[in-house]
Scaffold this motif. Structure first.
Motif, PDB file in Angstrom:
ATOM      1  N   ASP B  59       0.682  -1.192   0.055  1.00  0.00           N
ATOM      2  CA  ASP B  59      -0.010   0.049  -0.250  1.00  0.00           C
ATOM      3  C   ASP B  59       0.867   1.321  -0.002  1.00  0.00           C
ATOM      4  N   GLY B  62       1.781   2.131  -3.305  1.00  0.00           N
ATOM      5  CA  GLY B  62       0.934   2.233  -4.496  1.00  0.00           C
ATOM      6  C   GLY B  62       0.766   4.097  -4.128  1.00  0.00           C
ATOM      7  N   THR B  63       0.616   4.236  -2.861  1.00  0.00           N
ATOM      8  CA  THR B  63       0.828   5.299  -2.518  1.00  0.00           C
ATOM      9  C   THR B  63       1.147   6.440  -2.685  1.00  0.00           C
ATOM     10  N   ALA B  65       2.975   6.386  -5.181  1.00  0.00           N
ATOM     11  CA  ALA B  65       2.860   6.689  -6.741  1.00  0.00           C
ATOM     12  C   ALA B  65       2.128   7.815  -6.599  1.00  0.00           C
ATOM     13  N   GLY B  66       0.758   7.945  -6.212  1.00  0.00           N
ATOM     14  CA  GLY B  66      -0.309   8.789  -6.119  1.00  0.00           C
ATOM     15  C   GLY B  66       0.387  10.193  -5.915  1.00  0.00           C
ATOM     16  N   LEU B  67       0.866  10.556  -5.289  1.00  0.00           N
ATOM     17  CA  LEU B  67       1.819  10.687  -4.303  1.00  0.00           C
ATOM     18  C   LEU B  67       2.445  11.825  -5.355  1.00  0.00           C
ATOM     19  N   LEU B  69       2.903  11.252  -8.581  1.00  0.00           N
ATOM     20  CA  LEU B  69       1.713  11.190  -9.782  1.00  0.00           C
ATOM     21  C   LEU B  69       1.226  12.740  -9.569  1.00  0.00           C
ATOM     22  N   SER B  70       1.264  13.272  -8.174  1.00  0.00           N
ATOM     23  CA  SER B  70       0.743  15.008  -7.834  1.00  0.00           C
ATOM     24  C   SER B  70       1.284  16.036  -8.075  1.00  0.00           C
ATOM     25  N   LYS B  72       4.834  15.064  -5.993  1.00  0.00           N
ATOM     26  CA  LYS B  72       5.438  14.920  -4.965  1.00  0.00           C
ATOM     27  C   LYS B  72       6.382  14.407  -5.465  1.00  0.00           C
ATOM     28  N   SER B  94       3.899   0.552 -10.583  1.00  0.00           N
ATOM     29  CA  SER B  94       2.984   1.561  -9.854  1.00  0.00           C
ATOM     30  C   SER B  94       4.395   2.374  -9.316  1.00  0.00           C
ATOM     31  N   MET B  98       6.261   2.954 -14.441  1.00  0.00           N
ATOM     32  CA  MET B  98       4.927   4.592 -14.585  1.00  0.00           C
ATOM     33  C   MET B  98       5.784   5.407 -14.232  1.00  0.00           C
TER      34      MET B  98
END
Lengths: 275, 317
Positions: B59, B62-63, B65-67, B69-70, B72, B94, B98
């Motif tokens: 987790d 993945g988290t 990766a999302g940050l 992509l925002s 950071k 992830s 990516m």
């Protein structure tokens, strides 16, 4: 007065998207028919009603985020994105062919695709990351994450479910395409998920259980989810695998098989005459 | 002269704090090992940019990766065994696939973890990480280099794996030394054999250099702090000019840094090679110093390997 969904328009778009999906899959000669057709209204109700985006500026900073965690359902996403004009409809027939931006599972780089996915269970964690990033950036965007039901066997989904609730990520809206089948068979026979609504509720989520093929219920669920504060929301959508084509519906053989020429013609005829 | 001992994770912790002070796009995640990984030093100063992920490495990736992509730059911290082992598929898809801007920090690398034993001694992560396309793999040799690697990786695009250790190791570099990701450092020149080392083995290689000098053997020593992208030029030059190579790593010899060097040399300049590292086995509990002897990772072992490589070279002539 609040924005109202145009039900007839959404239904018409869903039908057109289904036709594009079966055409695209036939053209590719392989791909996931059942799980693409089951998620159509969930995408149409989002992109053609709720979602903030600008197809001419796909990376526009104020956009909402859609994360397709069940990557194998990408034909449905590609059809919707093309219909939204993120890229041209002609590109759909390149699906799964060498050099295409329409990989067999979604790949970042295609306008409108936010993450590369295909290995199941990873999307919700990424959605949480986007949501935390939005919070740090003081950005009011919403983050949607569509998962399959078989995908919920992955432990990472439940790790992520804890994270969304712990950080009170009310900008996260999960969506479950609950079509009751996974590759090996019926979900309840392979590894039962019930009581699924209660599971998510006990993990601290607000759950909206709907008929995932009723565009009105879909659109309203997204509206309701946006009003929930202090916790994440889950749209638990009951769907039919292969929806819209009688000989694909609930026939798990079409999980990962594309329609042949004859099946395509029959499928299009059915979809076109459908009320 | 007394040698200062300091764990590489401490240097990393200092680097994180410095990054936090100079850049507001740095975010740190930790999988319940916040104090052990030194992520806590950042958390104490910048709590709003730190997120506890609990015992959920998958987790966390993945988290992260999302940050990323925002917008950071994310440091995701846990033990190497769990970062590379438990979360490998998440790192593969992830992060690496990516090309997300996530720096995976794996502390407690190698058998120098000591008493906690095999499950916690990561001897495989350099291999697991370097086989992934788009991944950068760095293993600093001391605390100063670890600090600089942390700072440099924040400005280096894409995913990076940073391999750090638990125990104190000799501080052998200086603040003013050049550190550039992808560029190995020549520490000692020599003409008879080249010892290419990474991590704590760099210190052992320097000790081996001194011991060999007493026997009139001239050993070149290279600090290969970046395993990927690998500095082919310096490696090929060393092989060409010395004709014999020893690699030394606190990691399995299967697929690790030595294998990476061998892949370069077998194609461009094949010379006799000897491999110092963990010989295809799991670690075990014990005092780190004693474990180094048991596993054949000491300067003495490098000396023996150097002589063997030189003998093989001479036998070929």
């Amino acid at each position: 007065m609040a924005k109202q969904p145009d039900i007839n328009r959404l239904k018409k778009i869903a039908k057109e998207v289904r036709i594009e999906i079966v055409k695209m899959l036939n053209c590719a000669g392989s791909g996931h028919t059942g799980g693409s057709l089951s998620m159509v209204e969930l995408l149409v109700g989002l992109y053609f009603y709720k979602f903030k985006c600008d197809p001419s500026k796909p990376l526009c900073s104020t956009r909402d985020i859609f994360v397709l965690s069940k990557g194998h359902g990408c034909p449905a996403l590609y059809a919707v994105l093309a219909k939204m004009n993120f890229f041209s409809k002609e590109e759909l027939c390149t699906l799964r062919k060498i050099g295409t931006r329409l990989q067999g599972h979604p790949q970042i780089g295609l306008p409108g695709v936010e993450i590369s996915s295909g290995s199941l269970g990873q999307g919700l964690s990424i959605a949480n990351g986007f949501a935390l990033g939005a919070r740090l950036n003081k950005d009011p965007k919403r983050v949607y994450c569509l998962m399959g039901d078989g995908e919920l066997d992955e432990g990472q989904v439940w790790e992520a479910a804890l994270t969304s609730a712990h950080y009170k990520l009310d900008n996260v809206c999960g969506i479950i395409d609950y079509n009751k089948f996974q590759i090996d068979g019926r979900v309840e026979d392979i590894k039962g998920l019930e009581p699924l609504k209660a599971k998510w509720q006990s993990f601290g989520w607000e759950v909206f259980e709907i008929d995932g093929h009723n565009v009105k219920e879909v659109a309203e669920a997204y509206d309701k989810a946006e009003k929930i504060k202090g916790k994440p929301s889950m749209v638990l959508a009951h769907t039919v695998k292969g929806k819209g084509v009688s000989f694909f519906e609930n026939k798990n053989k079409y999980h990962g098989v594309a329609p042949n020429k004859e099946e395509l013609e029959k499928a299009i005829k059915e979809l076109e005459t459908e009320k | 002269m007394e040698i200062k001992m300091k764990p590489t994770r401490d240097g990393f912790g200092e680097g994180l704090v410095e990054l936090g002070q100079t850049r507001d796009d740095i975010v740190v995640l930790s999988a319940d090992l916040t104090e052990s990984t030194r992520a806590a030093w950042f958390k104490d100063k910048f709590p709003e940019r730190f997120f506890a992920m609990g015992v959920s490495e998958q987790d966390m990736m993945g988290t992260a990766a999302g940050l990323a992509l925002s917008g950071k730059v994310v440091f995701a911290c846990t033990f190497g065994a769990f970062a590379a082992g438990r979360a490998w598929d998440q790192v593969r898809v992830s992060l690496a696939y990516m090309k997300t801007n996530v720096k995976v920090v794996g502390t407690h690398g190698g058998i120098s973890v000591g008493e906690d034993g095999p499950t916690h001694q990561a001897n495989e992560e350099l291999a697991l990480m370097r086989i992934l396309p788009n991944m950068t793999v760095i293993i600093p040799c001391d605390a100063i280099e670890a600090k600089r690697a942390a700072i440099a990786s924040a400005s280096y695009p894409g995913p990076v794996y940073l391999r750090l250790g638990r125990s104190g190791v000799p501080v052998i570099t200086k603040e003013e030394d050049i550190f550039e990701i992808g560029k190995a450092n020549l520490l000692k020149d020599g003409k008879d054999v080249a010892v290419i080392a990474c991590g704590v083995e760099v210190y052992e290689a320097l000790c081996a250099h001194e011991a060999l000098k007493k026997e009139n053997i001239s050993a070149r020593v290279i600090n290969l702090h970046t395993v990927k992208p690998i500095d082919k030029d310096l490696i090929i030059k060393a092989a060409r000019e010395t004709g014999a190579v020893v690699t030394a790593e606190e990691h399995t010899i299967v697929g690790g840094m030595g294998s990476a060097v061998s892949e370069v040399l077998s194609q461009s300049c094949p010379v006799p090679m000897e491999f110092i590292g963990v010989k295809d086995r799991f670690g075990e509990s014990g005092d780190p110093k004693e474990l180094f002897k048991l596993f054949g990772l000491t300067a003495d072992d490098i000396v023996k390997a150097a002589k063997k490589a030189i003998a093989r070279k001479n036998a070929r002539d």
